[in-house]
Design an enzyme around this catalytic site. Structure first.
Site, PDB file in Angstrom:
ATOM      1  N   HIS A 132       0.856  -1.172   0.000  1.00 40.35           N
ATOM      2  CA  HIS A 132       0.000   0.000   0.000  1.00 40.35           C
ATOM      3  C   HIS A 132       0.897   1.229   0.000  1.00 40.35           C
ATOM      4  CE1 HIS A 132      -3.716  -2.152   0.570  1.00 40.35           C
ATOM      5  NE2 HIS A 132      -3.332  -2.693   1.719  1.00 40.35           N
ATOM      6  N   CYS A 174      -1.428   1.757  -4.672  1.00 43.46           N
ATOM      7  CA  CYS A 174      -2.458   2.697  -5.071  1.00 43.46           C
ATOM      8  C   CYS A 174      -1.948   4.114  -4.866  1.00 43.46           C
ATOM      9  CB  CYS A 174      -3.719   2.454  -4.257  1.00 43.46           C
ATOM     10  SG  CYS A 174      -5.175   3.194  -4.987  1.00 43.46           S
TER      11      CYS A 174
END
Length: 303
Positions: A132, A174
């Protein structure tokens, strides 16, 4: 043409502002010079030297699970990405080392060790993060790490054996809070096989595009501000398509051209199944920021 005009045409430095003038507030307007020498020609075909004894080291930092306090979801499918990358990079001649769910301190220790290694007989260096991400950092198991902290270790003053050599950073994470809406294009699309249908997830948060210095190239799974999609069985769209094209064209196609093909291939995908109904039908476009100064090819090494 006058004598002065003739001298200017030979390519000497020219001034781009007037001489120093003192302004009303007492500050000086300083004249600056832009260097220009048309006698210096650049060969557009020049390539990085890729004939060293070794291709180089490739580090893969894979993060599936996170400390509960971070409130980050598990990244199902990331093991497929790790294994896919390991195969593709090994096929190109890299010595691949992969690490799973390391704490930030351990990640930085591994990267520091790599930056202090002797890369004199290596073509280049690769570092991959599967995690992440948010703003200017990526997450290790227990906390975040600034991307700049990582890339700084490989600058010329800290890693002299990689000076003038490609330093490739691939970040699957992301980079925002928006989905890319599909649009219908008028041009026909290239034909492609439909991937196995499975559930699609998004990697949380967002990363900014960061410059890193000469001979670096930063490869991002998604353009800034948008979600990056990951299938729970097959792995992320970006890594799937990057690895497929590395296998097909990695030893023949110039690397930034290959990355452009990856952009195109990923852009053809859309979300079919996802627990977030707002993600259904959404798309993704990767991006890369190249500070490379020559063409980069991974031609096969002679045995």
């Amino acid at each position: 043409m006058s004598g002065a005009e003739g001298r200017r045409a030979t390519g000497h430095a020219q001034l781009d502002s007037r001489p120093t003038v003192t302004t009303t507030d007492g500050n000086q307007n300083i004249t600056e010079v832009d260097a220009l020498d048309v006698r210096q020609t650049l060969d557009p075909a020049v390539q990085y030297k890729m004939s060293h004894q070794r291709r180089g080291t490739a580090l893969i930092f894979n993060h599936e699970h996170f400390f509960w306090h971070l409130k980050l979801t598990d990244r199902r499918g990331t093991l497929a990405d790790r294994n896919n990358l390991k195969r593709s990079l090994t096929d190109l001649g890299f010595e691949v080392r992969h690490f799973d769910d390391l704490k930030a301190e351990d990640v930085l220790q591994k990267i520091s060790e790599a930056s202090k290694d002797d890369h004199s007989n290596a073509d280049c260096f690769v570092c991959v993060f599967l995690s992440h991400g948010e703003n200017d950092h990526v997450y290790a198991y227990d906390t975040y790490i600034k991307i700049e902290t990582i890339t700084d270790m490989f600058r010329g003053d800290k890693c002299q054996s990689l000076v003038g050599k490609p330093k490739i950073f691939i970040i699957q994470a992301c980079r925002g809070d928006k989905h890319d809406d599909p649009v219908i294009v008028q041009d026909s699309l290239d034909g492609s096989d439909k991937s196995i249908v499975n559930e699609t997830e998004v990697d949380a948060a967002g990363i900014y595009t960061l410059p890193a210095g000469a001979d670096f190239i930063m490869c991002y799974s998604v353009a800034q501000g948008y979600f990056s999609h990951r299938e729970t069985v097959n792995g992320s769209w970006y890594i799937q398509d990057l690895c497929e094209l590395l296998r097909k064209h990695g030893s023949s196609l110039e690397f930034t051209e290959l990355l452009t093909l990856v952009n195109r291939k990923v852009s053809y995908r859309k979300v079919d199944m996802c627990r977030d109904i707002n993600a259904i039908g959404k798309k993704q476009i990767p991006c890369f920021a190249s500070m490379l100064t020559k063409k980069l090819y991974f031609h096969p090494k002679s045995k």
